[in-house]
Each structure stands twice: as C-alpha cells, then as structure tokens.
Design a protein around this motif. Structure first.
Motif, PDB file in Angstrom:
ATOM      1  N   THR A  47       0.988  -1.148  -0.714  1.00 30.51           N
ATOM      2  CA  THR A  47      -0.001  -0.188  -0.253  1.00 30.51           C
ATOM      3  C   THR A  47       0.954   1.195   0.206  1.00 30.51           C
ATOM      4  OG1 THR A  47      -1.325  -0.922   1.433  1.00 30.51           O
ATOM      5  CG2 THR A  47      -2.088   0.372   1.356  1.00 30.51           C
ATOM      6  N   ASN A  48       2.079   0.970   0.930  1.00 29.57           N
ATOM      7  CA  ASN A  48       3.021   2.283   0.735  1.00 29.57           C
ATOM      8  C   ASN A  48       3.891   3.068  -0.520  1.00 29.57           C
ATOM      9  OD1 ASN A  48       3.118   4.268   2.368  1.00 29.57           O
ATOM     10  ND2 ASN A  48       4.490   3.396   3.966  1.00 29.57           N
ATOM     11  N   HIS A  78       2.704  -2.603  11.615  1.00 31.55           N
ATOM     12  CA  HIS A  78       2.309  -1.492  11.780  1.00 31.55           C
ATOM     13  C   HIS A  78       3.305  -0.472  11.450  1.00 31.55           C
ATOM     14  CE1 HIS A  78       1.297   1.258  15.121  1.00 31.55           C
ATOM     15  NE2 HIS A  78       2.826   1.765  15.341  1.00 31.55           N
ATOM     16  N   GLY A  79       4.272  -0.010  11.132  1.00 32.11           N
ATOM     17  CA  GLY A  79       5.461   1.033  10.780  1.00 32.11           C
ATOM     18  C   GLY A  79       5.047   1.408   9.236  1.00 32.11           C
ATOM     19  N   TYR A 122       1.978   4.845   5.974  1.00 27.97           N
ATOM     20  CA  TYR A 122       1.188   5.987   4.488  1.00 27.97           C
ATOM     21  C   TYR A 122      -0.175   6.451   5.324  1.00 27.97           C
ATOM     22  CZ  TYR A 122      -2.466   4.015   1.265  1.00 27.97           C
ATOM     23  OH  TYR A 122      -3.592   4.190   0.770  1.00 27.97           O
ATOM     24  N   LEU A 123      -0.258   6.911   6.619  1.00 26.24           N
ATOM     25  CA  LEU A 123      -1.063   7.219   7.289  1.00 26.24           C
ATOM     26  C   LEU A 123      -0.564   9.076   7.396  1.00 26.24           C
ATOM     27  CD1 LEU A 123      -3.375   7.667   8.927  1.00 26.24           C
ATOM     28  CD2 LEU A 123      -2.083   7.643  11.236  1.00 26.24           C
ATOM     29  N   GLU A 124       0.236   8.712   7.454  1.00 25.75           N
ATOM     30  CA  GLU A 124       1.556  10.475   7.537  1.00 25.75           C
ATOM     31  C   GLU A 124       1.248  10.817   5.886  1.00 25.75           C
ATOM     32  OE1 GLU A 124       4.933   9.741  10.511  1.00 25.75           O
ATOM     33  OE2 GLU A 124       5.174  10.894   8.660  1.00 25.75           O
ATOM     34  N   ARG A 125       1.310   9.999   4.404  1.00 24.78           N
ATOM     35  CA  ARG A 125       1.300  10.149   3.291  1.00 24.78           C
ATOM     36  C   ARG A 125       0.105  10.956   3.221  1.00 24.78           C
ATOM     37  NH1 ARG A 125       2.890   6.192  -1.106  1.00 24.78           N
ATOM     38  NH2 ARG A 125       0.757   6.426  -2.228  1.00 24.78           N
ATOM     39  N   LEU A 126      -1.079   9.986   3.594  1.00 27.24           N
ATOM     40  CA  LEU A 126      -1.846  10.547   3.272  1.00 27.24           C
ATOM     41  C   LEU A 126      -2.410  11.524   4.191  1.00 27.24           C
ATOM     42  CD1 LEU A 126      -4.990   7.632   3.568  1.00 27.24           C
ATOM     43  CD2 LEU A 126      -3.560   8.976   1.898  1.00 27.24           C
TER      44      LEU A 126
END
Lengths: 200, 386
Positions: free
Chosen positions: A194-195, B351-352, B357-361
C-alpha cells in the motif's frame, strides 16, 4: 481382610510350655472367647511339640485358620495364628522378629519364670505388635516396599499420560503459531505494498 | 623411728570429721552428689566390663570364622556365639541408654555432667566399634562359606538319585585344602544343580539373620550398622543365587521338595566319599531343617525380592522414556517461541508501514486541496467566460 488371631512364644525344650501369648479374639462371639482361647493355647502347645528345631511349619485347620510355627535351633519357638488370607511369608517374618525381640529381652535364664498369664505385664510390647501386625503391610518390609513401588508406578503412569497430553497441546500450539507468523507476514507485505505506490 | 601403723587412727579421724559435719545439709548434698557420681561410675564400669567380655567373645568367633579348613567348621558353636554376641550388644546398648537417661535426670555440677557425658560417649564409641567388627566377621564368615562351597563343588559329583534319606556323613575326605582347580567334576550340571540349593542355603542363613538384625529396635547407631550390613549381605546374595536355585528345584524330582538333603543321598555315582562330603557340607551350611514350609517361605521371599527388582527396573525405564519425550517437547516449545517472535516482528513492521502510509495520506491532503482549488478556479473561469 487378613487377620492375626494370636502371637505366642513357647519353649520347645520344656515340652512346649508357652512363655508369652497375646490373643485378639474380637472377631469371635463374646461367649466363645474363653473356649477359643483355650483351644488356641492347646494348638500352640501341640504345634510346638510336633515341630523339630530349626523347622518351619504351616498348619491349616478346617479352612478357618492357619498356624505358622517356627522353632529355632535353641528351642525357642514362635507361633502365629492367623486366618487363611494372611500371607505366609509375612507370618514367618513376624515370627522371626518376635523371636529376636523376645530372646534379646529375656535371656535364657528367665524363661522358666514366664507364663502366658503374665504376658501383659512382662512383655507388653507383644500386644502392641499384635495390633500393628493386623495389617500385613506394616509387618513385612518387603510387602511395604512392593506396595509403595506399585503406587509409584501408578503415579508415574498418570504423569506419563499427562505428559503425552502436553505433547499434543504443544503440537497444536506449534501449528497455530506457524499460521500466525505467516499471516502476519502477509499483513506486512500488504501494508508495504500500500505504501509503495507513489503515484496517485 | 619405728614405723607405726596408723591407718586405724586415720580412719577414725575421718569418721569423726564426717560425723561432725554430718548435720549440715550441704554435706548431705555433696554426699548425694557423690553417691550419684559413684553410682554412675559403677554402672559405667559394669558396662565397660561387659563390652570387654563381648569383645573377647568376638575374638573367639573371629578365630572360628577365619578357619579355612573344609571340615573343622563348627556351625553350631558359631551360631551360638553369634546369638550370644548379639544379645550382649543389645543389652549393653540398653544399659548405656538407661545410664544416659539416668545421668540426665540427676542434677550434677557442670564438670560432672561433662565428665559423665564423655564417659557415655566413649562407651558408645566402643560399642560401635565392637559391632562394626562383628559385622566384618559375619561378612568374612559368609565369604568363607561361599569359598568352602565352591571348593566342595569342584570335587563333588553332579547326579542325584531319588533316595531321600541322608547317608551317614563321614568327615574323611581325600581333598586337600589347596586352591581348587577345575576338575572333570566341575561341569555345568553341578554349577546348575549343586550350586543351586547350596546357594539357596546361604541366602536362607543370611536372610534368616537379616530379619534377626532388622528386628533390633534399639536406637543407637550400632543397630543401624547391623541392619544395613545384614540386609546388604542378604540382598547381595539373593539375586545371584535365586535363578540357580529355581532351575535346580525344577529338575529335582526328589520326594521332599528340599533338594538340599537329597544331595547327600546320592549313591553309587563316583566315589562315595565325594557324595558324602557333599551332604555333610550341606548339613553344615543349612541352618534350618528343610521341609515344605521352609522352602515355601524362602521361595516366596526370593520371589518378592525379584518382583521388587523388576518393578524398580520398570520404573527406571519409565523415567528414561520421560526424559526422551521431554526433550522432544523442548524442541517443540522452542519452535513455538521462534514463530511467535517472528509474528511480533512482522506485526510491528507492518504497523510501521501503516503509520507511514497514514502520514503520507495526511500530508497529501494539503496538496489535494491545493490541486482542487486550482481546478475549481479554472472551471469557474471557463464557465464565466463562455
């Protein structure tokens, strides 16, 4: 339930005279006890006279009781009257023990002065031992050891069973942890993928 | 100056002195103390004398037991001596314990207490050494009996007839008391048959003496010496001899189940003197008369001991199986551990990634807003112009 009826020590050199005797007649009718005791005394005397020194004998009577008699080489005789269930070997072990105690407690010189009536006062340990030996396991160390070993074996078998159970549980745990680790790996790969895409 | 005998005067002086101070209680006390002390000393000396007498008996027993001749063995005397010594040791033991109790009860001064306890300790050590010597003698005796039997086996003959009456025993015998060499008589069947009941005799004597020893209920260490030594001697003999005895008893078809007596009854095979010697020897070795009950007793003891032995062996096997299974399971546990650690690592990495990803989002959102804003502006422009 094996039972001991009486223990007695007699002197074969003196025409089978009884030196000490203890009876346990609680299993008999109250009114029968007197005659039973007399009969036991007679039985003991006869058994002693009929056995030659250095010999052991086992006399069965009417399928009701057994007399085990052992006459030592110096004339001292030990007799124990039990019911049919009492193991023979234990009976002879008891006789040996009693004879040993008796001869260490009363040297030969005192034998003339002993008679069965005074047993309670001169040799009270005999009564205690009669009570103790009602259980053949208490009397015979071999039996005791055998019984302990059997119990230990049973415990060990149970432990073995639980150990095998543990083995199965551990097996299950191994498989599940395996699954868990592979699933977590997939999770990581997905997250990574996803990343990975940078383009929107 | 003539020598004058004044002993009587001296005695008279002493008596008068003692009478003068006799009324004081302190002296009475001292007297009672001294009485107690002298009583103690008397009792201690009695015990020491008895110990010495026992040691003398022990010496004579040693001499008897050490004899190596084949025929001069006097089992009756030896047995009587053994019994006598045992009785004496028991009695001395009891007396010592009585003395100890008595000494503890009477109130004595510190020094007297110490002295009396020392005396008692020395008596006890003497008794302990006596009983350990006794034990050694008994061991020597059993060893001798075994040797004698071996030597007799070398020269005695195997087969036996059905006669059950023992032949009259003659001590005359052509064998010398030298180291035995394997003779033609020492073939396997004597090893099986002859040795059987004779060995059976020895454990009977040892086993008979073992309960005698075990029945000693006094609490001192000497009795524990007895029981351990005697039972160890008995246990040592029985597993060796039982299999032989059983095989012999199976073969023998004599009238009485005791094969021992029948040994002596062999007729006509080989020289008579050889056979007689065999029987004679057995009578010496066997402590009790042989009959069905004795053999049954002895056999049952042997069987019990055998079963105990097999049970213990089984227990040993079970334990070794335990250790095997446990070591396998240890491996499994290690695998589980590794797997779980892997899982943890994987999950934390994932988790990392997700956090990144969350940050990127979240970071990307501001850019999105900007892009959308420009698009809307352009759209508005196009709509307004047209």
């Amino acid at each position: 339930m094996p039972k001991v009826f009486s223990i007695a020590v007699a002197n074969r050199n003196d025409a089978g005279r009884i030196l000490a005797a203890e009876h346990d007649l609680t299993s008999f009718n109250y009114f029968q006890r007197g005659s039973v005791q007399e009969f036991l005394g007679f039985f003991i005397k006869t058994a002693t006279e009929r056995t030659s020194p250095g010999m052991r004998q086992k006399i069965e009577e009417q399928n009701m009781y057994v007399g085990h008699v052992y006459v030592r080489s110096d004339g001292l005789a030990g007799i124990i009257v039990t019911d049919m269930e009492y193991p023979t070997r234990t009976a002879f072990t008891i006789v040996n023990k009693i004879l040993e105690e008796f001869s260490s407690k009363f040297p030969t010189s005192q034998w003339a002065g002993l008679n069965p009536g005074s047993t309670a006062s001169t040799y009270p340990e005999l009564k205690a031992q009669l009570v103790k030996f009602q259980d053949p396991h208490a009397a015979d160390p071999l039996l005791r050891v055998q019984r302990d070993l059997d119990e230990t074996k049973i415990v060990l078998h149970k432990t073995m069973e639980s150990l095998l159970n543990r083995g199965e549980v551990l097996d299950d745990l191994v498989q599940r942890s395996d699954q868990l680790s592979s699933q977590s790996k997939m999770f990581y790969k997905t997250a990574k993928s996803t990343n990975s895409c940078c383009t929107y | 100056m003539t020598i004058k005998e004044r002993t009587n005067e001296f005695h008279a002086c002493c008596e008068s002195l003692s009478q003068r101070s006799n009324s004081s209680a302190k002296l009475l006390n001292q007297q009672s103390h001294q009485n107690a002390k002298t009583e103690f000393a008397k009792a201690a000396s009695l015990i020491a004398r008895e110990i010495n007498a026992t040691m003398a008996k022990l010496h004579s027993l040693t001499l008897l037991a050490k004899k190596k001749t084949l025929f001069d063995d006097r089992p009756n005397e030896i047995n009587e001596l053994v019994q006598g010594i045992k009785q004496d040791i028991n009695k001395v033991n009891r007396q010592i314990s009585l003395l100890q109790q008595h000494q503890r009860q009477t109130a004595l001064s510190m020094q007297l207490k110490e002295h009396s306890s020392n005396v008692i300790t020395s008596l006890q050590t003497k008794l302990a050494s006596t009983s350990s010597e006794f034990k050694n003698i008994l061991e020597i005796r059993t060893q001798n009996m075994k040797d004698q039997k071996n030597r007799r086996d070398q020269y005695s003959f195997a087969p036996m007839s059905g006669s059950s009456t023992p032949q009259p025993q003659k001590p005359g015998y052509p064998v010398q008391n030298v180291t035995p060499q394997p003779s033609p008589f020492a073939n396997p069947s004597p090893a099986n048959n002859n040795s059987g009941p004779l060995f059976g005799a020895i454990p009977s004597s040892n086993l008979a003496s073992a309960p005698l020893f075990a029945g000693d209920t006094s609490s001192s260490s000497s009795s524990s010496l007895f029981s351990t030594s005697a039972t160890s001697a008995a246990n040592y003999s029985s597993p060796l001899y039982n299999p032989d005895r059983k095989s012999h008893l199976a073969d023998n078809d004599s009238m009485q189940p005791d094969g021992l007596r029948n040994r002596g009854g062999v007729t006509g095979n080989g020289s008579d003197s050889v056979i007689d010697m065999g029987g004679f020897q057995q009578q010496q070795l066997v402590q009790g008369n042989n009959n069905a009950a004795t053999m049954e007793y002895i056999e049952s003891r042997g069987q019990a001991i055998e079963s105990i032995e097999s049970t213990i062996a089984e227990l040993g096997q079970i334990y070794s199986q335990f250790t095997q299974i446990l070591s396998q399971q240890r491996e499994m546990v290690q695998r589980i551990d590794v797997n779980v650690m892997d899982t943890e690592v994987n999950v934390s990495n994932a988790h990392g990634e997700l956090a990144k990803y969350l940050e990127r989002l979240q970071g990307n959102r501001w850019l999105m807003i900007q892009v959308f804003g420009i698009l809307v502006v352009f759209f508005m422009l196009f709509v307004v112009i047209s």
